[in-house]
Design a protein around this motif. Sequence first.
Motif, PDB file in Angstrom:
ATOM      1  N   MET A 114       0.714  -1.178   0.076  1.00 28.89           N
ATOM      2  CA  MET A 114      -0.144  -0.081   0.050  1.00 28.89           C
ATOM      3  C   MET A 114       0.786   1.190   0.059  1.00 28.89           C
ATOM      4  SD  MET A 114      -3.081  -1.046   2.676  1.00 28.89           S
ATOM      5  CE  MET A 114      -1.992  -2.123   3.700  1.00 28.89           C
ATOM      6  N   HIS A 115       0.489   2.076  -0.861  1.00 26.39           N
ATOM      7  CA  HIS A 115       1.451   3.230  -1.066  1.00 26.39           C
ATOM      8  C   HIS A 115       0.638   4.568  -1.012  1.00 26.39           C
ATOM      9  CE1 HIS A 115       3.818   6.129  -3.759  1.00 26.39           C
ATOM     10  NE2 HIS A 115       4.392   6.080  -2.800  1.00 26.39           N
ATOM     11  N   THR A 116       0.979   5.516  -0.626  1.00 26.64           N
ATOM     12  CA  THR A 116       0.488   6.652  -0.763  1.00 26.64           C
ATOM     13  C   THR A 116       1.107   8.165  -0.954  1.00 26.64           C
ATOM     14  OG1 THR A 116      -1.432   8.341   0.034  1.00 26.64           O
ATOM     15  CG2 THR A 116       0.124   7.439   1.598  1.00 26.64           C
ATOM     16  N   LYS A 117       1.019   9.035  -1.736  1.00 29.14           N
ATOM     17  CA  LYS A 117       1.548  10.152  -1.859  1.00 29.14           C
ATOM     18  C   LYS A 117       0.747  11.259  -1.878  1.00 29.14           C
ATOM     19  CE  LYS A 117       5.196  12.312  -4.730  1.00 29.14           C
ATOM     20  NZ  LYS A 117       6.091  12.408  -5.949  1.00 29.14           N
ATOM     21  N   ILE A 118       0.703  12.134  -0.817  1.00 30.87           N
ATOM     22  CA  ILE A 118      -0.692  13.171  -0.390  1.00 30.87           C
ATOM     23  C   ILE A 118       0.068  14.177   0.622  1.00 30.87           C
ATOM     24  CG2 ILE A 118      -1.503  11.646   1.331  1.00 30.87           C
ATOM     25  CD1 ILE A 118      -4.386  12.215   0.353  1.00 30.87           C
ATOM     26  N   GLU A 119      -0.556  15.279   0.364  1.00 27.88           N
ATOM     27  CA  GLU A 119      -0.366  16.631   1.458  1.00 27.88           C
ATOM     28  C   GLU A 119      -1.808  16.019   2.217  1.00 27.88           C
ATOM     29  OE1 GLU A 119      -1.543  20.983   1.455  1.00 27.88           O
ATOM     30  OE2 GLU A 119      -0.321  20.379  -0.261  1.00 27.88           O
ATOM     31  N   ASP A 120      -1.651  16.012   3.622  1.00 28.40           N
ATOM     32  CA  ASP A 120      -2.740  15.894   4.353  1.00 28.40           C
ATOM     33  C   ASP A 120      -2.214  15.941   5.726  1.00 28.40           C
ATOM     34  OD1 ASP A 120      -5.316  15.231   5.270  1.00 28.40           O
ATOM     35  OD2 ASP A 120      -5.730  13.940   3.883  1.00 28.40           O
ATOM     36  N   GLN A 121      -3.304  15.974   6.861  1.00 23.64           N
ATOM     37  CA  GLN A 121      -2.990  15.709   8.259  1.00 23.64           C
ATOM     38  C   GLN A 121      -2.565  14.422   8.680  1.00 23.64           C
ATOM     39  OE1 GLN A 121      -6.567  17.912   9.485  1.00 23.64           O
ATOM     40  NE2 GLN A 121      -5.138  18.850  11.181  1.00 23.64           N
ATOM     41  N   VAL A 122      -3.110  13.652   8.204  1.00 23.15           N
ATOM     42  CA  VAL A 122      -2.892  12.231   8.604  1.00 23.15           C
ATOM     43  C   VAL A 122      -3.331  11.391   7.295  1.00 23.15           C
ATOM     44  CG1 VAL A 122      -3.916  12.387  10.757  1.00 23.15           C
ATOM     45  CG2 VAL A 122      -5.545  11.774   9.213  1.00 23.15           C
ATOM     46  N   ILE A 123      -2.625  10.038   7.436  1.00 21.86           N
ATOM     47  CA  ILE A 123      -3.062   9.012   6.332  1.00 21.86           C
ATOM     48  C   ILE A 123      -3.220   7.650   7.008  1.00 21.86           C
ATOM     49  CG2 ILE A 123      -1.392   9.837   4.619  1.00 21.86           C
ATOM     50  CD1 ILE A 123       0.551   7.760   5.698  1.00 21.86           C
ATOM     51  N   THR A 124      -4.310   6.951   6.505  1.00 19.78           N
ATOM     52  CA  THR A 124      -5.104   5.885   7.023  1.00 19.78           C
ATOM     53  C   THR A 124      -5.044   4.681   5.892  1.00 19.78           C
ATOM     54  OG1 THR A 124      -6.206   7.159   8.640  1.00 19.78           O
ATOM     55  CG2 THR A 124      -6.714   4.724   8.264  1.00 19.78           C
ATOM     56  N   PHE A 125      -4.499   3.591   6.201  1.00 21.75           N
ATOM     57  CA  PHE A 125      -4.500   2.405   5.613  1.00 21.75           C
ATOM     58  C   PHE A 125      -5.506   1.326   6.382  1.00 21.75           C
ATOM     59  CE2 PHE A 125      -0.245   3.828   4.425  1.00 21.75           C
ATOM     60  CZ  PHE A 125      -0.153   4.100   3.324  1.00 21.75           C
ATOM     61  N   ALA A 126      -6.512   1.060   5.843  1.00 15.01           N
ATOM     62  CA  ALA A 126      -7.596   0.195   6.420  1.00 15.01           C
ATOM     63  C   ALA A 126      -8.097  -0.992   5.718  1.00 15.01           C
ATOM     64  CB  ALA A 126      -8.746   1.036   7.062  1.00 15.01           C
ATOM     65  N   THR A 127      -8.340  -2.090   6.111  1.00 13.77           N
ATOM     66  CA  THR A 127      -8.945  -3.318   5.329  1.00 13.77           C
ATOM     67  C   THR A 127      -9.986  -4.001   6.503  1.00 13.77           C
ATOM     68  OG1 THR A 127      -8.463  -5.301   4.405  1.00 13.77           O
ATOM     69  CG2 THR A 127      -7.222  -4.790   6.374  1.00 13.77           C
ATOM     70  N   LYS A 128     -11.057  -4.671   5.892  1.00  7.68           N
ATOM     71  CA  LYS A 128     -12.205  -5.268   6.409  1.00  7.68           C
ATOM     72  C   LYS A 128     -11.870  -6.748   6.010  1.00  7.68           C
ATOM     73  CE  LYS A 128     -15.152  -1.913   7.671  1.00  7.68           C
ATOM     74  NZ  LYS A 128     -16.708  -1.250   7.651  1.00  7.68           N
ATOM     75  N   ASP A 129     -10.649  -7.069   5.145  1.00  9.42           N
ATOM     76  CA  ASP A 129     -10.408  -8.396   4.675  1.00  9.42           C
ATOM     77  C   ASP A 129     -10.416  -9.605   5.625  1.00  9.42           C
ATOM     78  OD1 ASP A 129      -8.874 -10.800   3.907  1.00  9.42           O
ATOM     79  OD2 ASP A 129      -8.270  -9.538   2.006  1.00  9.42           O
ATOM     80  N   ALA A 130     -10.937 -10.362   5.342  1.00  8.16           N
ATOM     81  CA  ALA A 130     -11.154 -11.773   6.369  1.00  8.16           C
ATOM     82  C   ALA A 130      -9.985 -12.275   6.757  1.00  8.16           C
ATOM     83  CB  ALA A 130     -12.051 -12.732   6.043  1.00  8.16           C
ATOM     84  N   ASN A 131      -8.817 -12.195   6.166  1.00 11.39           N
ATOM     85  CA  ASN A 131      -7.520 -12.501   6.327  1.00 11.39           C
ATOM     86  C   ASN A 131      -6.989 -11.610   7.597  1.00 11.39           C
ATOM     87  OD1 ASN A 131      -7.342 -14.783   4.378  1.00 11.39           O
ATOM     88  ND2 ASN A 131      -6.908 -13.037   2.936  1.00 11.39           N
ATOM     89  N   PHE A 132      -7.388 -10.387   7.715  1.00 13.28           N
ATOM     90  CA  PHE A 132      -6.979  -9.528   8.826  1.00 13.28           C
ATOM     91  C   PHE A 132      -7.783  -9.331   9.848  1.00 13.28           C
ATOM     92  CE2 PHE A 132      -4.579  -8.868   4.877  1.00 13.28           C
ATOM     93  CZ  PHE A 132      -3.302  -8.732   5.294  1.00 13.28           C
ATOM     94  N   THR A 133      -8.974  -9.767   9.889  1.00 14.67           N
ATOM     95  CA  THR A 133     -10.057  -9.352  10.921  1.00 14.67           C
ATOM     96  C   THR A 133     -10.842 -10.596  11.375  1.00 14.67           C
ATOM     97  OG1 THR A 133     -11.805  -9.386   9.172  1.00 14.67           O
ATOM     98  CG2 THR A 133     -10.849  -7.286   9.399  1.00 14.67           C
ATOM     99  N   GLY A 134     -11.676 -10.552  12.408  1.00 10.60           N
ATOM    100  CA  GLY A 134     -12.298 -11.690  12.700  1.00 10.60           C
ATOM    101  C   GLY A 134     -12.008 -11.669  14.285  1.00 10.60           C
ATOM    102  N   ASN A 135     -12.131 -13.098  15.008  1.00 17.34           N
ATOM    103  CA  ASN A 135     -11.760 -13.184  16.286  1.00 17.34           C
ATOM    104  C   ASN A 135     -10.512 -13.506  16.602  1.00 17.34           C
ATOM    105  OD1 ASN A 135     -11.789 -13.913  19.129  1.00 17.34           O
ATOM    106  ND2 ASN A 135     -13.686 -15.528  18.511  1.00 17.34           N
ATOM    107  N   TYR A 136      -9.671 -12.610  17.051  1.00 18.46           N
ATOM    108  CA  TYR A 136      -8.306 -12.621  17.271  1.00 18.46           C
ATOM    109  C   TYR A 136      -8.081 -13.585  18.703  1.00 18.46           C
ATOM    110  CZ  TYR A 136      -6.502  -9.241  14.009  1.00 18.46           C
ATOM    111  OH  TYR A 136      -6.111  -8.617  12.999  1.00 18.46           O
ATOM    112  N   GLY A 137      -9.442 -13.580  19.604  1.00 21.99           N
ATOM    113  CA  GLY A 137      -9.068 -14.348  20.711  1.00 21.99           C
ATOM    114  C   GLY A 137      -9.238 -15.742  20.557  1.00 21.99           C
ATOM    115  N   THR A 138      -9.552 -16.287  19.546  1.00 23.01           N
ATOM    116  CA  THR A 138      -9.178 -17.874  19.171  1.00 23.01           C
ATOM    117  C   THR A 138      -7.701 -18.324  19.365  1.00 23.01           C
ATOM    118  OG1 THR A 138      -9.202 -17.578  16.829  1.00 23.01           O
ATOM    119  CG2 THR A 138     -11.257 -18.142  17.904  1.00 23.01           C
ATOM    120  N   SER A 139      -6.661 -17.413  19.432  1.00 21.89           N
ATOM    121  CA  SER A 139      -5.418 -17.508  19.574  1.00 21.89           C
ATOM    122  C   SER A 139      -4.911 -17.084  20.861  1.00 21.89           C
ATOM    123  CB  SER A 139      -4.591 -16.863  18.254  1.00 21.89           C
ATOM    124  OG  SER A 139      -4.956 -17.483  17.053  1.00 21.89           O
TER     125      SER A 139
END
Length: 192
Positions: free
Chosen positions: A1-26
Amino acid sequence: MHTKIEDQVITFATKDANFTGNYGTSKTVTISLDVYTKDVSYFGFGQTTRPLIVEMRDYDTPPAGLNYSSVWYYLGDFDPNKPLQHFSVTIADTKSKGLPAGWGGYGAISEDMHPELPSDRTFKNILASVDQLVFSTAMPGVVSDFVNFDVALDNISISAVPEPSETLMLGAGLGLLGLVARRRKRNGQVVN
């Protein structure tokens, strides 16, 4: 993920099931990534740094007036003087109710005006329902100036160590499959 921008903040976000879910199972979870920083500067007037946090958001039970509650951790800085960096954090106990050292919460405001977890939320129940994984320079409670960003994230990984009961069940299942395969082979059956 790459960004080139003028801003106060940058945010990279995903709702992909490979990165979300129940972390408590581990039992433990490690989040790691590589960061490339080409530029973080004040419009040609000099280089600066910006913090990078990882945040796990739960949208299922939002506090009044907000979209989500979350837990977050400061990983390090986007720093043009250190163009290639590796960041990681290990959650040693996904069942912890309180925030581990270094972790912050979001969804309520404390008496001294700092972001915190709502009183009805715990570290454990946020991790049990992660709807979005976020990497951002927007550290809760901190306001930033506008800057030029030219940064990238790569090799994002979530590594989990299963609970001992899951490991035992997996081992027993593999052992049973091996026993069945050996028995078939002994009886002259073809094993695929």
